[in-house]
Design a protein around this motif. Structure first.
Motif, PDB file in Angstrom:
ATOM      1  N   ALA A   8       5.636   8.733  10.777  1.00 32.30           N
ATOM      2  CA  ALA A   8       3.977   8.834  10.873  1.00 32.30           C
ATOM      3  C   ALA A   8       3.585   8.739   9.397  1.00 32.30           C
ATOM      4  N   MET A   9       2.777   7.996   9.056  1.00 34.71           N
ATOM      5  CA  MET A   9       2.220   7.848   7.612  1.00 34.71           C
ATOM      6  C   MET A   9       0.559   7.963   7.480  1.00 34.71           C
ATOM      7  N   ASN A  68       2.017   4.986  12.973  1.00 34.11           N
ATOM      8  CA  ASN A  68       3.633   4.997  13.312  1.00 34.11           C
ATOM      9  C   ASN A  68       4.096   3.928  12.687  1.00 34.11           C
ATOM     10  N   CYS A  69       4.977   4.067  11.731  1.00 33.75           N
ATOM     11  CA  CYS A  69       5.631   2.862  11.079  1.00 33.75           C
ATOM     12  C   CYS A  69       7.239   2.849  11.370  1.00 33.75           C
ATOM     13  N   LEU A  70       7.720   1.727  11.636  1.00 37.10           N
ATOM     14  CA  LEU A  70       9.181   1.522  11.643  1.00 37.10           C
ATOM     15  C   LEU A  70       9.571   1.976  10.084  1.00 37.10           C
ATOM     16  N   LEU A  71      10.965   2.736  10.152  1.00 34.69           N
ATOM     17  CA  LEU A  71      11.476   2.788   9.071  1.00 34.69           C
ATOM     18  C   LEU A  71      11.748   1.789   7.873  1.00 34.69           C
ATOM     19  N   ALA A 105       5.832   8.773  16.791  1.00 37.29           N
ATOM     20  CA  ALA A 105       5.785   9.181  17.962  1.00 37.29           C
ATOM     21  C   ALA A 105       5.519   7.688  18.844  1.00 37.29           C
ATOM     22  N   GLY A 106       5.564   8.023  20.066  1.00 41.99           N
ATOM     23  CA  GLY A 106       5.482   6.554  20.957  1.00 41.99           C
ATOM     24  C   GLY A 106       6.529   5.550  20.706  1.00 41.99           C
ATOM     25  N   GLY A 144       0.872  -1.162   0.017  1.00 44.99           N
ATOM     26  CA  GLY A 144      -0.015   0.041  -0.016  1.00 44.99           C
ATOM     27  C   GLY A 144       0.945   1.510  -0.087  1.00 44.99           C
ATOM     28  N   THR A 145       0.342   2.324  -0.545  1.00 44.00           N
ATOM     29  CA  THR A 145       0.956   3.427  -0.406  1.00 44.00           C
ATOM     30  C   THR A 145       0.410   4.606   0.561  1.00 44.00           C
ATOM     31  N   GLY A 146       1.215   5.301   0.994  1.00 47.74           N
ATOM     32  CA  GLY A 146       0.881   6.494   2.147  1.00 47.74           C
ATOM     33  C   GLY A 146       1.867   7.653   1.877  1.00 47.74           C
TER      34      GLY A 146
END
Length: 108
Positions: A73-74, A84-87, A64-65, A55-57
């Motif tokens: 954040a995506m 929030n997503c890991l790099l 955060a968190g 998926g795209t975002g």
């Protein structure tokens, strides 16, 4: 309160969140508003928002968190909120196809 360009109403902002200096660069050299692909495991949240492999975002800011300092954040297409997503789950190029040619969410 701050009134940001493009907003109809002011927003409450803690003083610690404001600065005359620009924010530090985002992790991974990504830019605010950049479109990225998700390559992590698909997941559905109770809110109805989803993470879907491939998926795209849009980059919305630093994570955060739990993921602060390790991700972004995506805002993914079709979702109401940011996630929030890991790099390591994000990239400019689409992730590889799933083994066997299956599609994310396909029922077997």
């Amino acid at each position: 309160c701050m009134l940001y360009r493009g907003n109809d109403a002011s927003v409450n902002c803690p003083l610690d969140d404001l600065s005359k200096d620009p924010p530090p660069p985002l992790l991974g050299g990504y830019s605010l508003g950049e479109r990225l692909f998700f390559s992590g495991t698909s997941f559905s949240f109770a809110s109805g928002d989803k993470l879907v492999y491939g998926g795209t975002g849009t980059v919305a800011g630093p994570a955060a968190g739990t993921y602060a300092g390790r991700g972004l954040a995506m805002h993914f297409d079709g979702n109401r909120g940011n996630i929030n997503c890991l790099l390591t789950w994000l990239g400019r190029d689409p992730p590889p196809a799933l083994p066997g040619g299956y599609l994310p969410g396909e029922q077997l």
